[in-house]
Motif scaffolding. Structure first.
Motif, PDB file in Angstrom:
ATOM      1  N   TYR A  42     -57.790  84.764  -0.006  1.00 17.27           N
ATOM      2  CA  TYR A  42     -58.765  83.840  -0.589  1.00 17.27           C
ATOM      3  C   TYR A  42     -58.080  82.850  -1.535  1.00 17.27           C
ATOM      4  O   TYR A  42     -58.411  81.662  -1.555  1.00 17.27           O
ATOM      5  CB  TYR A  42     -59.836  84.612  -1.357  1.00 17.27           C
ATOM      6  N   GLU A  43     -57.132  83.351  -2.304  1.00 16.74           N
ATOM      7  CA  GLU A  43     -56.424  82.470  -3.242  1.00 16.74           C
ATOM      8  C   GLU A  43     -55.594  81.435  -2.488  1.00 16.74           C
ATOM      9  O   GLU A  43     -55.480  80.287  -2.928  1.00 16.74           O
ATOM     10  CB  GLU A  43     -55.543  83.301  -4.175  1.00 16.74           C
ATOM     11  N   TYR A  44     -55.014  81.832  -1.353  1.00 16.67           N
ATOM     12  CA  TYR A  44     -54.254  80.865  -0.559  1.00 16.67           C
ATOM     13  C   TYR A  44     -55.185  79.783  -0.015  1.00 16.67           C
ATOM     14  O   TYR A  44     -54.847  78.588  -0.015  1.00 16.67           O
ATOM     15  CB  TYR A  44     -53.527  81.554   0.597  1.00 16.67           C
ATOM     16  N   ALA A  45     -56.347  80.184   0.461  1.00 14.82           N
ATOM     17  CA  ALA A  45     -57.322  79.212   0.964  1.00 14.82           C
ATOM     18  C   ALA A  45     -57.720  78.234  -0.139  1.00 14.82           C
ATOM     19  O   ALA A  45     -57.878  77.030   0.112  1.00 14.82           O
ATOM     20  CB  ALA A  45     -58.548  79.926   1.500  1.00 14.82           C
ATOM     21  N   LYS A  46     -57.831  78.742  -1.350  1.00 13.11           N
ATOM     22  CA  LYS A  46     -58.189  77.878  -2.475  1.00 13.11           C
ATOM     23  C   LYS A  46     -57.048  76.918  -2.801  1.00 13.11           C
ATOM     24  O   LYS A  46     -57.274  75.711  -2.987  1.00 13.11           O
ATOM     25  CB  LYS A  46     -58.525  78.730  -3.688  1.00 13.11           C
ATOM     26  N   ARG A  47     -55.819  77.436  -2.867  1.00 12.71           N
ATOM     27  CA  ARG A  47     -54.667  76.581  -3.186  1.00 12.71           C
ATOM     28  C   ARG A  47     -54.476  75.487  -2.143  1.00 12.71           C
ATOM     29  O   ARG A  47     -54.050  74.373  -2.459  1.00 12.71           O
ATOM     30  CB  ARG A  47     -53.385  77.420  -3.276  1.00 12.71           C
ATOM     31  N   THR A  48     -54.768  75.826  -0.909  1.00 17.57           N
ATOM     32  CA  THR A  48     -54.576  74.882   0.184  1.00 17.57           C
ATOM     33  C   THR A  48     -55.767  73.930   0.320  1.00 17.57           C
ATOM     34  O   THR A  48     -55.746  73.050   1.180  1.00 17.57           O
ATOM     35  CB  THR A  48     -54.352  75.650   1.505  1.00 17.57           C
ATOM     36  N   LYS A  49     -56.798  74.146  -0.504  1.00 16.43           N
ATOM     37  CA  LYS A  49     -57.999  73.301  -0.515  1.00 16.43           C
ATOM     38  C   LYS A  49     -58.742  73.340   0.805  1.00 16.43           C
ATOM     39  O   LYS A  49     -59.258  72.309   1.296  1.00 16.43           O
ATOM     40  CB  LYS A  49     -57.650  71.859  -0.893  1.00 16.43           C
ATOM     41  N   LEU A  50     -58.809  74.544   1.433  1.00 19.76           N
ATOM     42  CA  LEU A  50     -59.580  74.680   2.650  1.00 19.76           C
ATOM     43  C   LEU A  50     -61.068  74.538   2.362  1.00 19.76           C
ATOM     44  O   LEU A  50     -61.523  74.729   1.236  1.00 19.76           O
ATOM     45  CB  LEU A  50     -59.316  76.034   3.312  1.00 19.76           C
ATOM     46  N   ARG A  51     -61.823  74.230   3.393  1.00 22.10           N
ATOM     47  CA  ARG A  51     -63.269  74.043   3.263  1.00 22.10           C
ATOM     48  C   ARG A  51     -63.954  75.325   2.771  1.00 22.10           C
ATOM     49  O   ARG A  51     -64.920  75.285   2.007  1.00 22.10           O
ATOM     50  CB  ARG A  51     -63.846  73.628   4.619  1.00 22.10           C
ATOM     51  N   GLY A  52     -63.431  76.463   3.238  1.00 16.21           N
ATOM     52  CA  GLY A  52     -64.081  77.696   2.838  1.00 16.21           C
ATOM     53  C   GLY A  52     -63.381  78.929   3.358  1.00 16.21           C
ATOM     54  O   GLY A  52     -62.286  78.877   3.934  1.00 16.21           O
ATOM     55  N   VAL A  53     -64.039  80.059   3.145  1.00 17.32           N
ATOM     56  CA  VAL A  53     -63.584  81.339   3.678  1.00 17.32           C
ATOM     57  C   VAL A  53     -64.748  81.951   4.452  1.00 17.32           C
ATOM     58  O   VAL A  53     -65.914  81.617   4.220  1.00 17.32           O
ATOM     59  CB  VAL A  53     -63.100  82.300   2.572  1.00 17.32           C
TER      60      VAL A  53
END
Length: 379
Positions: A335-346
């Protein structure tokens, strides 16, 4: 003629609105009005019009567990096996979209008229059930020379839904990597650009094993990150990507177990690979937690995969098994990687996997899984 039929079908949808008349062509229904609103407040049958936001996208496979989901975090629920009007009404009261799932038959992909008929049927379904859109899950093999057919289908589908149902959402489930996983050689960039966003199925990543034939993590962290980077490298915007994780794992029968807890599994070839995860069984997080209690090893952890696992024995022959899964600590990393990468969501496959009983330990485990999602949402 096929092109005309598709355009004509789309044109009809634009002008049907709330008309009570059925429009037919060639003996089939082209569009319908909504069924009577099943909600206590008719406003709850309206399509959710919330603008784009951070997504927490979850699948519901049936039953009444949805009553116990953390609705403060969810943004979209996919109803997989059946539609539940009570779920729809409740979700809409929380501002959460509810979408259907669709799978276009492979035989229909090359026919424009078959595609348009299928699309219109799905539009009818969504209107009739007061839903907010559709999630497409197509996982059959496709040659690169055929990739444009799937892209064209998704473009047609999205345009028809957006025109016919304003504020509707159209999404597509993609493999963990864009590199022709299981012969799915799709135009992933074209698909992502044609719809609202894609859901990366970052699990079941061991469908083809070319190295040692051993039990491994369902979604190794290093492999998951490689897959995400693959989508970004082909030019897909982070805002078009939702990282899907599994709330469960894989359970293997061990042919041999080394002193270092390496579990050798039976060789089952798959799509050219000499080994695969085919012999394993998919298990829910609730199963993992209950069997961790009776394990012979306790919680073990592989730092390379960033995934926990454990060994246990079962049956009269005390068969040795090894189970790999993800828990709040390992999921938090993702989840933290998705946030750092600025993904749309999880996203979550699937939200029914937890133990929603009143057992104190189960409640603690369940809360921890939902709380981990907050690492993506928090500022």
């Amino acid at each position: 003629m096929e092109v005309f039929n598709f355009v004509f079908a789309t044109f009809l949808m634009l002008f049907i609105g709330s008309s009570s008349d059925e429009v037919t062509r060639g003996g089939r229904r082209e569009a319908t009005t909504s069924t009577a609103c099943p909600c206590s407040d008719p406003a709850l049958c309206k399509v959710i019009s919330t603008p784009p936001r951070k997504e927490v996208f979850a699948f519901w496979i049936g039953g009444s567990t949805w009553k116990h989901f953390d609705w403060t975090q969810l943004t979209t629920i996919v109803m997989l096996n059946r539609h539940d009007p009570k779920l729809m009404c409740f979700a809409h009261s929380k501002g959460v979209r509810v979408v259907s799932m669709g799978v276009l038959p492979a035989a229909s992909l090359s026919s424009i008229s078959s595609r348009s008929n299928w699309i219109m049927d799905r539009v009818n379904d969504v209107i009739g059930e007061h839903l907010d859109g559709i999630n497409i899950d197509i996982e059959y093999p496709l040659k690169q020379s055929e990739a444009h057919l799937l892209k064209d289908f998704m473009s047609e589908l999205t345009k028809t839904f957006h025109l016919s149902i304003p504020n509707s959402q159209v999404t597509f489930d993609v493999a963990w990597s864009p590199n022709c996983v299981d012969d799915r050689c799709y135009d992933y960039k074209g698909i992502a650009e044609s719809c609202d966003f894609v859901f990366i199925m970052a699990y079941a990543e061991q469908s083809q094993i070319y190295g040692p034939c051993i039990a491994m993590a369902n979604a190794p962290y290093n492999k998951t990150i490689k897959g995400i980077r693959g989508y970004l490298d082909i030019g897909i915007s982070p805002d078009k990507l939702v990282l899907g994780v599994s709330w469960g794992g894989l359970d293997y029968v061990c042919q041999n177990m080394s002193k270092d807890n390496v579990c050798s599994i039976i060789h089952v070839p798959f799509r050219g690979a000499p080994c695969s995860d085919v012999p394993s069984k998919g298990r829910s997080y609730a199963f993992m937690m209950s069997h961790l209690k009776i394990s012979t090893s306790g919680r073990l952890y592989n730092a390379t995969y960033a995934s926990p696992y454990f060994n246990y024995k079962i049956g009269s022959k005390r068969q040795i098994r090894q189970a790999w899964y993800d828990d709040p600590p390992s999921l938090t990393l993702r989840y933290e990687y998705a946030k750092r990468t600025k993904l749309r969501g999880v996203g979550i496959w699937n939200a029914d996997s937890l133990d929603y009983s009143q057992d104190p330990e189960a409640k603690k485990d369940t809360k921890a899984m939902w709380d981990a999602v907050k690492y993506f949402l928090k500022n």
